[in-house]
Scaffold this active site. Structure first.
Site, PDB file in Angstrom:
ATOM      1  N   GLN A 190      33.914  34.635  36.855  1.00 27.58           N
ATOM      2  CA  GLN A 190      33.914  34.169  35.468  1.00 27.58           C
ATOM      3  C   GLN A 190      32.526  33.613  35.153  1.00 27.58           C
ATOM      4  O   GLN A 190      32.050  32.727  35.863  1.00 27.58           O
ATOM      5  CB  GLN A 190      34.980  33.081  35.270  1.00 27.58           C
ATOM      6  CG  GLN A 190      36.404  33.531  35.549  1.00 27.58           C
ATOM      7  CD  GLN A 190      36.984  34.406  34.447  1.00 27.58           C
ATOM      8  OE1 GLN A 190      36.363  34.639  33.418  1.00 27.58           O
ATOM      9  NE2 GLN A 190      38.184  34.917  34.668  1.00 27.58           N
ATOM     10  N   TYR A 218      45.726  42.013  40.049  1.00 26.83           N
ATOM     11  CA  TYR A 218      44.278  41.916  39.744  1.00 26.83           C
ATOM     12  C   TYR A 218      43.748  40.503  40.047  1.00 26.83           C
ATOM     13  O   TYR A 218      43.174  39.848  39.196  1.00 26.83           O
ATOM     14  CB  TYR A 218      43.980  42.235  38.268  1.00 26.83           C
ATOM     15  CG  TYR A 218      44.784  43.329  37.627  1.00 26.83           C
ATOM     16  CD1 TYR A 218      44.375  44.661  37.717  1.00 26.83           C
ATOM     17  CD2 TYR A 218      45.945  43.049  36.901  1.00 26.83           C
ATOM     18  CE1 TYR A 218      45.106  45.679  37.107  1.00 26.83           C
ATOM     19  CE2 TYR A 218      46.674  44.060  36.291  1.00 26.83           C
ATOM     20  CZ  TYR A 218      46.258  45.368  36.394  1.00 26.83           C
ATOM     21  OH  TYR A 218      46.978  46.366  35.787  1.00 26.83           O
ATOM     22  N   ASN A 223      40.845  33.409  42.096  1.00 27.59           N
ATOM     23  CA  ASN A 223      40.498  32.389  41.108  1.00 27.59           C
ATOM     24  C   ASN A 223      41.730  31.661  40.571  1.00 27.59           C
ATOM     25  O   ASN A 223      41.839  30.437  40.661  1.00 27.59           O
ATOM     26  CB  ASN A 223      39.718  33.057  39.968  1.00 27.59           C
ATOM     27  CG  ASN A 223      39.210  32.072  38.930  1.00 27.59           C
ATOM     28  OD1 ASN A 223      38.635  31.050  39.264  1.00 27.59           O
ATOM     29  ND2 ASN A 223      39.419  32.382  37.675  1.00 27.59           N
ATOM     30  N   GLU A 239      44.921  42.893  44.897  1.00 24.89           N
ATOM     31  CA  GLU A 239      43.558  43.180  44.425  1.00 24.89           C
ATOM     32  C   GLU A 239      43.083  44.425  45.164  1.00 24.89           C
ATOM     33  O   GLU A 239      43.343  44.580  46.353  1.00 24.89           O
ATOM     34  CB  GLU A 239      42.618  41.993  44.712  1.00 24.89           C
ATOM     35  CG  GLU A 239      41.145  42.255  44.495  1.00 24.89           C
ATOM     36  CD  GLU A 239      40.798  42.712  43.084  1.00 24.89           C
ATOM     37  OE1 GLU A 239      40.060  43.704  42.971  1.00 24.89           O
ATOM     38  OE2 GLU A 239      41.266  42.082  42.108  1.00 24.89           O
ATOM     39  N   ASP A 301      45.718  39.636  34.975  1.00 24.45           N
ATOM     40  CA  ASP A 301      44.375  39.467  34.397  1.00 24.45           C
ATOM     41  C   ASP A 301      43.673  40.808  34.568  1.00 24.45           C
ATOM     42  O   ASP A 301      42.785  40.963  35.404  1.00 24.45           O
ATOM     43  CB  ASP A 301      43.633  38.342  35.135  1.00 24.45           C
ATOM     44  CG  ASP A 301      42.263  38.041  34.534  1.00 24.45           C
ATOM     45  OD1 ASP A 301      41.911  38.658  33.505  1.00 24.45           O
ATOM     46  OD2 ASP A 301      41.532  37.209  35.101  1.00 24.45           O
ATOM     47  N   CYS A 326      40.501  40.022  28.583  1.00 21.81           N
ATOM     48  CA  CYS A 326      39.116  39.989  28.107  1.00 21.81           C
ATOM     49  C   CYS A 326      38.888  41.019  27.008  1.00 21.81           C
ATOM     50  O   CYS A 326      37.747  41.239  26.593  1.00 21.81           O
ATOM     51  CB  CYS A 326      38.146  40.228  29.271  1.00 21.81           C
ATOM     52  SG  CYS A 326      38.382  41.821  30.086  1.00 21.81           S
ATOM     53  N   GLU A 360      38.155  36.041  24.859  1.00 24.24           N
ATOM     54  CA  GLU A 360      39.078  35.981  25.994  1.00 24.24           C
ATOM     55  C   GLU A 360      40.351  35.311  25.502  1.00 24.24           C
ATOM     56  O   GLU A 360      40.289  34.286  24.816  1.00 24.24           O
ATOM     57  CB  GLU A 360      38.456  35.171  27.129  1.00 24.24           C
ATOM     58  CG  GLU A 360      39.160  35.303  28.455  1.00 24.24           C
ATOM     59  CD  GLU A 360      38.421  36.226  29.424  1.00 24.24           C
ATOM     60  OE1 GLU A 360      38.938  36.403  30.534  1.00 24.24           O
ATOM     61  OE2 GLU A 360      37.365  36.770  29.072  1.00 24.24           O
TER      62      GLU A 360
END
Length: 368
Positions: A190, A218, A223, A239, A301, A326, A360
């Protein structure tokens, strides 16, 4: 001189325009009142990349105007963190007189943290040799003697020289709780540290008093997984990018979190595994029994392209869906499917990218 100065007096006006655009874009979904999380009006970007221009004995950073493609000189970049701005002139002045450091240098990338670390990648149109490495080590030491906590990377075609780490350790504070994240050069992170903290706090708030386990697609470097772990019995996260998976494992260990399991799979593969269409040796090797999980909350995400229809249909099977996006356009397309079964109970705008059109969004959906 640089013409990258930003007019901070316009910050609120540009944020107001984004709020209006977000509300208009999603008006058909009967969303609740938009929660707005502003950015600092300067020094908000933790990373920046600059091309390098050679002009006789001079050397300086340039950027390109995205509309006109015209290049312009950049001496300071107020969008970037204070560390990057402090380092920019010192670095270029130190490189100028040293032939092996300046020759065919065409780009410099900075990755900084709010905890005071900075990683500099120097990109070359030539192979790097022992002379380059010796001079780069001297440069690194000189800058660290001036008070920086800096590591250096030299890159050329099929070549990467690391002095001495290719990552930084960021420390984000989430509701007073410090979390440490390894952020690797050239991997996604980020960019706006302060807004990243607000996003994590919002996600934690949305999932307070949850029951059962969390499934995350994802997950990147973990995070959100790490910040959300306290709200669930267990977290199962997927991921595909190998460096991100390795970072996520590092972050789980350094934060001493024991209820998060990361598996390397794409969202599409995971959908097939959940539906029993395919068996994956990876899951068996990791000792993951999908049937043992009681996931009634899912966190997604996705990349800018959003989720494919098959993943959207799979996601509909969960009571609560927490979606960070995003790209409002693909979010809207996905919500057209998700809103068949779920209603929006929380809706947020995070101003990750001030003074740009990028937005976002965060959405919490609950089963009708």
């Amino acid at each position: 001189m640089s013409n990258t100065l930003i007019d901070t007096s316009q910050y609120q006006a540009q944020l107001d325009e984004k709020i209006a655009r977000m509300q208009s874009t999603f008006s058909e979904f009967n969303a609740p009142e938009l929660e707005v999380f502003p950015s600092p009006d300067k020094h908000y970007r933790m990373r920046a990349e600059f091309r390098v221009w050679h002009e006789g004995d001079d050397l300086y950073y340039i950027m390109f105007n995205q509309e006109t493609k015209q290049k312009y000189r950049v001496d300071q970049f107020p969008q970037a963190s204070r560390i990057i701005n402090d380092l920019m002139p010192l670095l270029v002045d130190a490189i100028k007189p040293i032939e092996s450091l300046r020759r065919k240098l065409f780009q410099v990338d900075f990755l900084s943290t709010m905890s005071g670390e900075v990683l500099v990648s120097m990109l070359y149109h030539r192979q790097l040799d022992e002379e380059w490495e010796a001079n780069a080590r001297t440069l690194k030491q000189r800058l660290n003697d001036e008070g920086f906590n800096l590591n250096l990377i030299g890159r050329a075609r099929k070549q990467k020289i690391i002095l001495d780490r290719d990552y930084v350790l960021e420390k984000l504070t989430v509701d007073g709780r410090p979390l440490t994240y390894q952020q690797i050069e050239n991997s996604f992170t980020q960019p706006n540290g302060k807004v990243a903290e607000k996003m994590l706090e919002w996600a934690v708030d949305c999932t307070q008093e949850s029951t059962g386990d969390l499934l995350e697609l994802y997950c990147g470097n973990g995070n959100f997984s790490l910040a959300l772990a306290d709200n669930f019995d267990r977290v199962l996260a997927t991921e595909l990018a190998k460096p991100s998976v390795e970072s996520a494992q590092f972050n789980i260990a350094i934060n001493k979190i024991e209820n998060v399991q990361i598996i390397r799979m794409s969202a599409e593969e995971f959908t097939e595994a959940m539906e029993g269409k395919r068996e994956f040796r990876r899951l068996q090797q990791a000792g993951v029994d999908l049937k043992s999980y009681n996931c009634n909350t899912i966190f997604v995400d996705p990349p800018r392209s959003g989720m494919d229809e098959g993943t959207c249909r799979m996601v509909q099977g969960y009571d609560r869906i927490l979606y960070i996006s995003c790209n409002p356009e693909t979010l809207k397309e996905n919500l057209a499917i998700l809103s068949e079964t779920h209603t929006i109970s929380r809706f947020a705008l995070f101003d990750q990218f001030p003074y740009t059109h990028h937005m976002e969004a965060g959405v919490l959906l609950e089963r009708k």
